[in-house]
Design a protein around this motif. Sequence first.
Motif, short mmCIF file in Angstrom:
data_model
loop_
_atom_site.label_atom_id
_atom_site.label_comp_id
_atom_site.label_asym_id
_atom_site.label_seq_id
_atom_site.Cartn_x
_atom_site.Cartn_y
_atom_site.Cartn_z
N HIS A 70 0.83 -1.20 0.00
CA HIS A 70 0.00 0.00 0.00
C HIS A 70 0.87 1.25 0.00
O HIS A 70 1.89 1.31 0.70
CB HIS A 70 -0.92 0.02 1.23
N ASP A 72 0.57 5.79 -0.11
CA ASP A 72 -0.33 6.85 0.32
C ASP A 72 -0.84 7.75 -0.81
O ASP A 72 -1.87 8.39 -0.66
CB ASP A 72 0.36 7.74 1.37
N ARG A 97 -7.04 2.15 -12.80
CA ARG A 97 -8.02 2.49 -11.76
C ARG A 97 -9.06 1.38 -11.73
O ARG A 97 -9.65 1.03 -12.73
CB ARG A 97 -8.67 3.83 -12.05
N GLU A 99 -12.16 -0.67 -8.95
CA GLU A 99 -13.13 -0.33 -7.90
C GLU A 99 -12.48 -0.23 -6.52
O GLU A 99 -12.97 0.48 -5.65
CB GLU A 99 -14.29 -1.33 -7.87
N PHE A 100 -11.35 -0.89 -6.30
CA PHE A 100 -10.70 -0.87 -4.99
C PHE A 100 -9.57 0.16 -4.89
O PHE A 100 -9.00 0.35 -3.84
CB PHE A 100 -10.17 -2.26 -4.63
N GLY A 101 -9.20 0.79 -6.04
CA GLY A 101 -8.16 1.80 -6.00
C GLY A 101 -7.34 1.83 -7.28
O GLY A 101 -7.72 1.26 -8.30
N LYS A 118 -2.80 2.22 -4.27
CA LYS A 118 -3.32 3.39 -3.54
C LYS A 118 -4.81 3.11 -3.44
O LYS A 118 -5.54 3.20 -4.42
CB LYS A 118 -3.03 4.68 -4.31
N ALA A 119 -5.25 2.69 -2.26
CA ALA A 119 -6.65 2.29 -2.06
C ALA A 119 -7.58 3.49 -2.15
O ALA A 119 -7.19 4.63 -1.86
CB ALA A 119 -6.81 1.60 -0.70
N GLU A 120 -8.81 3.22 -2.56
CA GLU A 120 -9.84 4.25 -2.59
C GLU A 120 -10.20 4.64 -1.16
O GLU A 120 -10.20 3.80 -0.27
CB GLU A 120 -11.11 3.73 -3.31
N GLY A 121 -10.55 5.89 -1.00
CA GLY A 121 -11.05 6.32 0.30
C GLY A 121 -10.06 7.00 1.18
O GLY A 121 -8.96 7.17 1.09
#
Length: 121
Positions: A70, A72, A97, A99-101, A118-121
């Motif tokens: 992961h 940032d 890109r 759905e999870f990032g 880089k995860a979504e959210g």
Amino acid sequence: MKLDMTILYVTDVAGSTDFFQKALGLPPAEVSPGFALFLVPGGVKLGLWKRDAVKPAVNGPGLSCELVLHVDEEHEVERLHDGWKAQGLAIVDPPTRREFGYSFTAEGPDGERLRVLKAEG
């Protein structure tokens, strides 16, 4: 109890060690003919064990796996992708890109995969 080490069974310890050394930017902490160990920041250990030397013996077909690193920021995905590609690592999925990032995936000599995300959210 805590999980602090993952061991991948590989057929080519030297080739997999080279792959992970380039990808992680770390030298192995331990190397022998049938094993290599990386000490990854954050306290996780990654072992590479020669498949035909594992005790007890591994039965059945090879295992597929994916390790996720992961980051940032999205620009770190791009930076690592460009660096790994320049070092000759096999990129099997370019920065995309989903759905999870935002991520890309590299593959080592035994089919092991490293995804930078880089995860979504």
